[in-house]
Design a protein around this motif. Structure first.
Motif, short mmCIF file in Angstrom:
data_model
loop_
_atom_site.label_atom_id
_atom_site.label_comp_id
_atom_site.label_asym_id
_atom_site.label_seq_id
_atom_site.Cartn_x
_atom_site.Cartn_y
_atom_site.Cartn_z
N GLU A 41 -1.35 7.11 -5.50
CA GLU A 41 -1.83 6.08 -6.41
C GLU A 41 -0.65 5.37 -7.08
O GLU A 41 0.32 6.03 -7.50
CB GLU A 41 -2.73 6.73 -7.46
N ASN B 180 -4.26 2.89 -4.55
CA ASN B 180 -2.95 2.97 -3.88
C ASN B 180 -2.49 1.61 -3.34
O ASN B 180 -1.59 1.55 -2.52
CB ASN B 180 -2.99 4.02 -2.77
N GLU C 141 0.87 -1.18 0.00
CA GLU C 141 0.00 0.00 0.00
C GLU C 141 0.91 1.23 0.00
O GLU C 141 1.85 1.31 0.79
CB GLU C 141 -0.85 0.03 1.28
#
Lengths: 298, 264
Positions: A238, A257, A234
């Motif tokens: 993005e 993301n 993560e």
């Protein structure tokens, strides 16, 4: 060259029209720990149950100690210890009674005092209370009963079908140590599992089975080279589409993301790629076998 | 031998309970015999009003029922039904045990032939049946001696009592066949169903009165009234008992040896 302990020759089993295993051929050499790995329903237990003559093959043949698994079943079983994946025993019995009953089947060929000594040794190692009733035991403790009953007659071949289910990590470690000690004594082990890591840690060679068919037989070192990791990342911003397209990366899925993919190759290359993202979370884990088979052993 | 010992120990308590229960039922039913005989005329006039078919179906023979052997023969219709359930349950239970308890893998991966497993189990069940019959026969003799103030043929009594053993032998083998070929989860449901079917057939035989139907049901293999008269068994009774038991036993061996062991 010594005769392999287990030899399968185009072993096939159908349950009516349903596929069990198809044309399985491989061999297990004396003194090795041989992993037998595949996703659920792949045919691992069918293979083992056929080898033990619990079920009869539709075609093909197999031999253990050079003896035919059907004709010489009784002779073979004198030196085989088996731990089934599901452990059920006579619930009303105490552990001690069950183990002695188990030992009584080896009276003709084994020393009963030695069986009794070994029973106590194994129970002590696995911290199994032999005075308890089977029906009062947890799944893990039943598994321990299975291990002891499968090993108390000091078999030359151990067939273990998903042996670690229910055992806590400490017991698993002790169990693996026990298996390694058995190997040092010359015992051959057929170790069936769907947990890649335990096969990698314990076995010398491995057979991979999927949909009843043999995918490959390889050494663990060769398997390690192909080991996949499931990566979940993560980032703060993005992640660009196609960012994870590249060598060693498969099944990449990017959503905003976060990204998830399978990776095989030089871990440093992966870390460099990840380092250029501003990560908020990173999980690198073993993919489950189903996933691995889906993407790798297609 | 270890399987035989293990199996026999497992069924011993149950066998003793069944044996004593059978004897207790016999006692409770025979205990009314003295009163029954003292009021024979009143009972006879009452029973005579029943349709013949009903009397036959109940196993009542007005010519013999007021003697101790006749009364005992009448009771045997129902006692053999109980004995049949015990034997069928024993056959079903002992051979389906590993399947029901899901531990077939334990026994069948031991170095022992499947035929030896079957033989050991059947022998244990057979011994249980023999013990049941010894207890039942001794009880029957004691009870009949206690309730009867008239002389009766001990030979005939023993022979009638022994029919229980042969009928149980048949139900034991039938129960074993059920266990091998059908995946049975409830032992007593299967045993009861088997007995109810054959008991119903015996009622049909009684009502129809056709000898040809005699061999359709184990409950009619032996005719107690004829045993009282002849103090001997019909050879055909033995032939059918041993033929049925032999065919069933052969089927049990073939089924057990050739079939795959189901997964737990």
């Amino acid at each position: 060259m010594a005769t392999p302990v287990i030899t399968l020759n185009k072993l096939t089993k159908y349950y009516g029209k349903t596929r069990g295993i198809l044309d399985l051929s491989f061999s297990v050499e004396e003194g090795e720990i041989f992993g037998f790995i595949g996703p659920n329903g792949a045919g691992k237990s069918t293979t083992i149950r056929t080898l033990l003559s619990l079920i009869y093959p539709t075609s093909g043949s197999a031999a253990i100690f050079g003896l035919d698994i059907i004709k010489d079943r009784v002779k073979i079983l004198q030196d085989v210890g088996y731990l089934p994946s599901e452990v059920f025993y006579y619930d009303s019995m105490r552990v001690r009674e069950l183990l002695r009953y188990s030992a009584s089947f080896y009276k003709k060929t084994k020393n009963m005092e030695e069986c009794e000594r070994r029973m106590h040794e194994l129970c002590e190692l696995l911290e199994l209370d032999i005075n308890r009733k089977i029906e009062d035991l947890s799944y893990g403790n039943r598994k321990k009963v299975g291990i002891v009953q499968g090993m108390l007659h000091s078999p030359k071949l151990l067939i273990l079908d998903e042996p670690t289910g229910g055992l806590d990590p400490l017991m698993q470690a002790r169990f693996f140590e026990l298996i390694r000690r058995e190997r040092e004594k010359g015992v051959t082990v057929l170790f069936s599992s769907h947990i890649l890591s335990e096969v990698q840690n314990l076995c010398d060679r491995v057979a991979i089975i999927r949909d009843g068919q043999l995918v490959q037989v390889d050494s663990i070192s060769a398997l390690r080279e192909n080991t996949y990791k499931r990566v979940y990342a993560e980032a703060e911003g993005e992640i660009p589409a196609g960012y994870f397209d590249g060598d060693g990366i498969t099944a990449a899925e990017i959503q905003g993301n976060s990204a998830t993919f399978l990776f095989s190759g030089n871990i440093n290359d992966l870390l460099s790629k990840l380092a250029s993202l501003s990560l908020t979370n990173l999980i690198i884990e073993e993919p489950d076998l189903e996933e691995l088979f889906m993407h790798y052993y297609r | 031998m270890n399987i035989f010992r293990f199996e026999f120990r497992s069924i011993l308590k149950n066998t003793l309970i069944w044996s004593l229960s059978l004897s207790a039922v016999c006692l409770f039913m025979m205990i009314i015999f003295p009163a029954y005989r003292e009021n024979a005329d009143a009972i006879r006039s009452m029973i005579e009003g029943f349709p013949d078919e009903a009397l036959k179906a109940m196993g009542m023979d007005l010519n013999t029922i007021f003697g101790v052997l006749g009364f005992y023969s009448f009771l045997m219709v129902y006692l053999t039904l109980i004995g049949g359930v015990q034997a069928a349950a024993l056959g079903v239970g002992i051979l389906s045990r590993e399947y029901r308890e899901k531990n077939s893998d334990f026994l069948m991966t031991k170095p022992v032939k499947r035929s030896v497993v079957v033989t050991s189990k059947l022998c244990a069940a057979l011994l249980a049946i023999v013990i049941t019959n010894i207890i039942f026969m001794l009880s029957s003799v004691g009870i009949c001696l206690a309730v009867s103030d008239q002389k009766f043929s001990m030979t005939a009594l023993v022979m009638i009592s022994l029919t229980m053993l042969f009928i149980q032998l048949v139900f034991l083998s039938m129960g074993a066949v059920l266990a091998v070929f059908i995946r049975i989860k409830s032992v007593y449901t299967a045993a009861l169903a088997l007995n109810v079917v054959f008991f119903a057939l015996s009622l049909v035989k009684s009502l129809a009165g056709k000898d040809a139907l005699q061999f359709l049901t184990p409950f009619k293999y032996f005719d107690p009234a004829q045993i009282v008269l002849d103090e001997a068994y019909e050879p055909s009774s033995f032939i059918i008992v041993f033929a049925v038991a032999a065919v069933c036993t052969a089927a049990v061996y073939i089924g057990s040896i050739r079939s795959d062991i189901p997964t737990a």
